[in-house]
Design a protein around this motif. Structure first.
Motif, PDB file in Angstrom:
ATOM      1  N   LEU A 113       1.714  -2.302   6.002  1.00  0.00           N
ATOM      2  CA  LEU A 113       1.413  -3.420   5.110  1.00  0.00           C
ATOM      3  C   LEU A 113       2.241  -3.398   3.817  1.00  0.00           C
ATOM      4  O   LEU A 113       2.104  -4.292   2.985  1.00  0.00           O
ATOM      5  N   ARG A 114       3.057  -2.359   3.643  1.00  0.00           N
ATOM      6  CA  ARG A 114       3.897  -2.205   2.458  1.00  0.00           C
ATOM      7  C   ARG A 114       3.071  -2.155   1.163  1.00  0.00           C
ATOM      8  O   ARG A 114       3.366  -2.849   0.192  1.00  0.00           O
ATOM      9  N   VAL A 115       1.997  -1.349   1.197  1.00  0.00           N
ATOM     10  CA  VAL A 115       1.181  -1.078   0.007  1.00  0.00           C
ATOM     11  C   VAL A 115       0.994   0.432  -0.088  1.00  0.00           C
ATOM     12  O   VAL A 115       1.372   1.168   0.831  1.00  0.00           O
ATOM     13  N   SER A 116       0.390   0.894  -1.171  1.00  0.00           N
ATOM     14  CA  SER A 116       0.178   2.340  -1.308  1.00  0.00           C
ATOM     15  C   SER A 116      -1.009   2.794  -0.458  1.00  0.00           C
ATOM     16  O   SER A 116      -1.904   2.005  -0.132  1.00  0.00           O
ATOM     17  N   GLN A 117      -0.992   4.073  -0.133  1.00  0.00           N
ATOM     18  CA  GLN A 117      -2.091   4.649   0.650  1.00  0.00           C
ATOM     19  C   GLN A 117      -3.400   4.536  -0.149  1.00  0.00           C
ATOM     20  O   GLN A 117      -4.451   4.268   0.418  1.00  0.00           O
ATOM     21  N   ARG A 118      -3.309   4.701  -1.456  1.00  0.00           N
ATOM     22  CA  ARG A 118      -4.496   4.595  -2.316  1.00  0.00           C
ATOM     23  C   ARG A 118      -5.079   3.182  -2.256  1.00  0.00           C
ATOM     24  O   ARG A 118      -6.299   2.997  -2.238  1.00  0.00           O
ATOM     25  N   THR A 119      -4.231   2.182  -2.198  1.00  0.00           N
ATOM     26  CA  THR A 119      -4.705   0.791  -2.102  1.00  0.00           C
ATOM     27  C   THR A 119      -5.495   0.600  -0.807  1.00  0.00           C
ATOM     28  O   THR A 119      -6.569  -0.009  -0.806  1.00  0.00           O
ATOM     29  N   VAL A 120      -4.966   1.125   0.290  1.00  0.00           N
ATOM     30  CA  VAL A 120      -5.669   1.026   1.578  1.00  0.00           C
ATOM     31  C   VAL A 120      -7.039   1.700   1.476  1.00  0.00           C
ATOM     32  O   VAL A 120      -8.055   1.140   1.898  1.00  0.00           O
ATOM     33  N   GLU A 121      -7.079   2.896   0.878  1.00  0.00           N
ATOM     34  CA  GLU A 121      -8.352   3.625   0.741  1.00  0.00           C
ATOM     35  C   GLU A 121      -9.356   2.828  -0.091  1.00  0.00           C
ATOM     36  O   GLU A 121     -10.557   2.818   0.210  1.00  0.00           O
ATOM     37  N   ARG A 122      -8.890   2.151  -1.122  1.00  0.00           N
ATOM     38  CA  ARG A 122      -9.785   1.358  -1.973  1.00  0.00           C
ATOM     39  C   ARG A 122     -10.343   0.146  -1.225  1.00  0.00           C
ATOM     40  O   ARG A 122     -11.503  -0.222  -1.421  1.00  0.00           O
ATOM     41  N   TYR A 123      -9.545  -0.473  -0.346  1.00  0.00           N
ATOM     42  CA  TYR A 123     -10.063  -1.567   0.490  1.00  0.00           C
ATOM     43  C   TYR A 123     -11.094  -1.044   1.471  1.00  0.00           C
ATOM     44  O   TYR A 123     -12.128  -1.669   1.701  1.00  0.00           O
ATOM     45  N   VAL A 124     -10.812   0.103   2.080  1.00  0.00           N
ATOM     46  CA  VAL A 124     -11.727   0.698   3.062  1.00  0.00           C
ATOM     47  C   VAL A 124     -13.097   0.955   2.426  1.00  0.00           C
ATOM     48  O   VAL A 124     -14.134   0.744   3.044  1.00  0.00           O
ATOM     49  N   LYS A 125     -13.105   1.408   1.167  1.00  0.00           N
ATOM     50  CA  LYS A 125     -14.357   1.713   0.454  1.00  0.00           C
ATOM     51  C   LYS A 125     -14.949   0.487  -0.234  1.00  0.00           C
ATOM     52  O   LYS A 125     -15.914   0.605  -0.993  1.00  0.00           O
ATOM     53  N   ASP A 126     -14.365  -0.686  -0.017  1.00  0.00           N
ATOM     54  CA  ASP A 126     -14.791  -1.941  -0.654  1.00  0.00           C
ATOM     55  C   ASP A 126     -14.711  -1.886  -2.179  1.00  0.00           C
ATOM     56  O   ASP A 126     -15.461  -2.556  -2.871  1.00  0.00           O
ATOM     57  N   GLN A 127     -13.795  -1.099  -2.710  1.00  0.00           N
ATOM     58  CA  GLN A 127     -13.580  -1.078  -4.156  1.00  0.00           C
ATOM     59  C   GLN A 127     -12.696  -2.264  -4.561  1.00  0.00           C
ATOM     60  O   GLN A 127     -12.755  -2.715  -5.699  1.00  0.00           O
ATOM     61  N   ILE A 128     -11.889  -2.739  -3.635  1.00  0.00           N
ATOM     62  CA  ILE A 128     -11.126  -3.978  -3.839  1.00  0.00           C
ATOM     63  C   ILE A 128     -11.588  -4.915  -2.725  1.00  0.00           C
ATOM     64  O   ILE A 128     -11.715  -4.500  -1.577  1.00  0.00           O
ATOM     65  N   LYS A 129     -11.851  -6.158  -3.081  1.00  0.00           N
ATOM     66  CA  LYS A 129     -12.370  -7.088  -2.077  1.00  0.00           C
ATOM     67  C   LYS A 129     -11.434  -8.258  -1.778  1.00  0.00           C
ATOM     68  O   LYS A 129     -11.463  -8.812  -0.705  1.00  0.00           O
ATOM     69  N   LYS A 130     -10.600  -8.633  -2.755  1.00  0.00           N
ATOM     70  CA  LYS A 130      -9.778  -9.841  -2.594  1.00  0.00           C
ATOM     71  C   LYS A 130      -8.297  -9.477  -2.677  1.00  0.00           C
ATOM     72  O   LYS A 130      -7.778  -9.216  -3.762  1.00  0.00           O
ATOM     73  N   PRO A 131      -7.598  -9.483  -1.531  1.00  0.00           N
ATOM     74  CA  PRO A 131      -6.167  -9.151  -1.559  1.00  0.00           C
ATOM     75  C   PRO A 131      -5.313 -10.315  -2.073  1.00  0.00           C
ATOM     76  O   PRO A 131      -5.747 -11.466  -2.054  1.00  0.00           O
ATOM     77  N   ARG A 132      -4.102  -9.978  -2.529  1.00  0.00           N
ATOM     78  CA  ARG A 132      -3.135 -11.013  -2.921  1.00  0.00           C
ATOM     79  C   ARG A 132      -2.869 -11.899  -1.693  1.00  0.00           C
ATOM     80  O   ARG A 132      -2.974 -11.431  -0.563  1.00  0.00           O
ATOM     81  N   PRO A 133      -2.488 -13.150  -1.903  1.00  0.00           N
ATOM     82  CA  PRO A 133      -2.289 -14.064  -0.766  1.00  0.00           C
ATOM     83  C   PRO A 133      -1.331 -13.532   0.303  1.00  0.00           C
ATOM     84  O   PRO A 133      -1.619 -13.630   1.495  1.00  0.00           O
ATOM     85  N   GLU A 134      -0.174 -12.959  -0.102  1.00  0.00           N
ATOM     86  CA  GLU A 134       0.781 -12.488   0.918  1.00  0.00           C
ATOM     87  C   GLU A 134       0.235 -11.274   1.664  1.00  0.00           C
ATOM     88  O   GLU A 134       0.460 -11.126   2.870  1.00  0.00           O
ATOM     89  N   LEU A 135      -0.540 -10.410   0.976  1.00  0.00           N
ATOM     90  CA  LEU A 135      -1.160  -9.265   1.656  1.00  0.00           C
ATOM     91  C   LEU A 135      -2.259  -9.752   2.594  1.00  0.00           C
ATOM     92  O   LEU A 135      -2.398  -9.257   3.708  1.00  0.00           O
ATOM     93  N   ALA A 136      -3.028 -10.741   2.171  1.00  0.00           N
ATOM     94  CA  ALA A 136      -4.096 -11.295   3.017  1.00  0.00           C
ATOM     95  C   ALA A 136      -3.506 -11.861   4.306  1.00  0.00           C
ATOM     96  O   ALA A 136      -4.049 -11.654   5.396  1.00  0.00           O
TER      97      ALA A 136
END
Length: 185
Positions: free
Chosen positions: A45-68
């Motif tokens: 997905l061309r993002v950091s591993q930490r970003t993926v972990e934060r999505y998995v834990k629902d710490q981030i809920k709304k991705p940028r449009p191109e990432l979505a």
């Protein structure tokens, strides 16, 4: 954007028996499970591993449009592989594929015939051999132009030549300026 490739993919996705995950967290958890780790998902997905972990834990809920968009595309590409394979197999062996298009079509024919291309709206059921050729070409990474050629050959045989009952001297069908294209299994 690949018009023909995306159209084939959308037709196969209609066969899904369960909806794909909708929320970013659920999509990310699905991809982590499929790819067996957050590092592989992050690279894809061309993002950091930490970003993926934060999505998995629902710490981030709304991705940028191109990432979505990338996230949804990757999930749907992997969702229900057996159902996807069965739908393709059925279309390629017994069911065939229906093409609904509004495009400019013309053909190469002997002198004296009206081979002017014109805008046509066609809904044509192509036989299983063409479904098989389209799916095989798509799996081998064929260009949209190649998929368009295969579809044009199918339209030539089924629509323009009516299975050999007319226009026997027709050489080639040109399929350009596609305004609308949809496939159905």
């Amino acid at each position: 954007m690949s018009l023909f490739g995306d159209g084939l993919e959308a037709a196969v996705q209609k066969a899904f028996t369960r909806p794909a995950p909708k929320s970013a967290g659920a999509q990310m958890r699905y991809l982590v499970k499929q790819l067996k780790g957050t590092k592989a998902v992050a690279q894809m997905l061309r993002v950091s591993q930490r970003t993926v972990e934060r999505y998995v834990k629902d710490q981030i809920k709304k991705p940028r449009p191109e990432l979505a968009t990338r996230l949804e595309h990757e999930v749907k590409a992997r969702w229900q592989p057996q159902i996807r394979a069965k739908a393709r197999q059925k279309a390629a062996t017994t069911g065939g594929i229906v093409i609904d298009t509004r495009a400019r079509m013309g053909y190469a024919a002997p002198i004296g015939s009206t081979d002017e291309s014109r805008l046509r709206h066609l809904t044509v059921a192509l036989p299983p051999t063409y479904a098989a050729r389209l799916f095989d070409a798509q799996e081998q990474g064929a260009s949209d132009a190649r998929l368009q050629e295969i579809a044009a050959e199918g339209l030539k045989e089924v629509y323009f030549q009516d299975g050999g009952r007319r226009a026997g001297s027709l050489d080639e069908v040109r399929f350009t300026d596609v305004e609308h294209l949809e496939f159905d299994l």
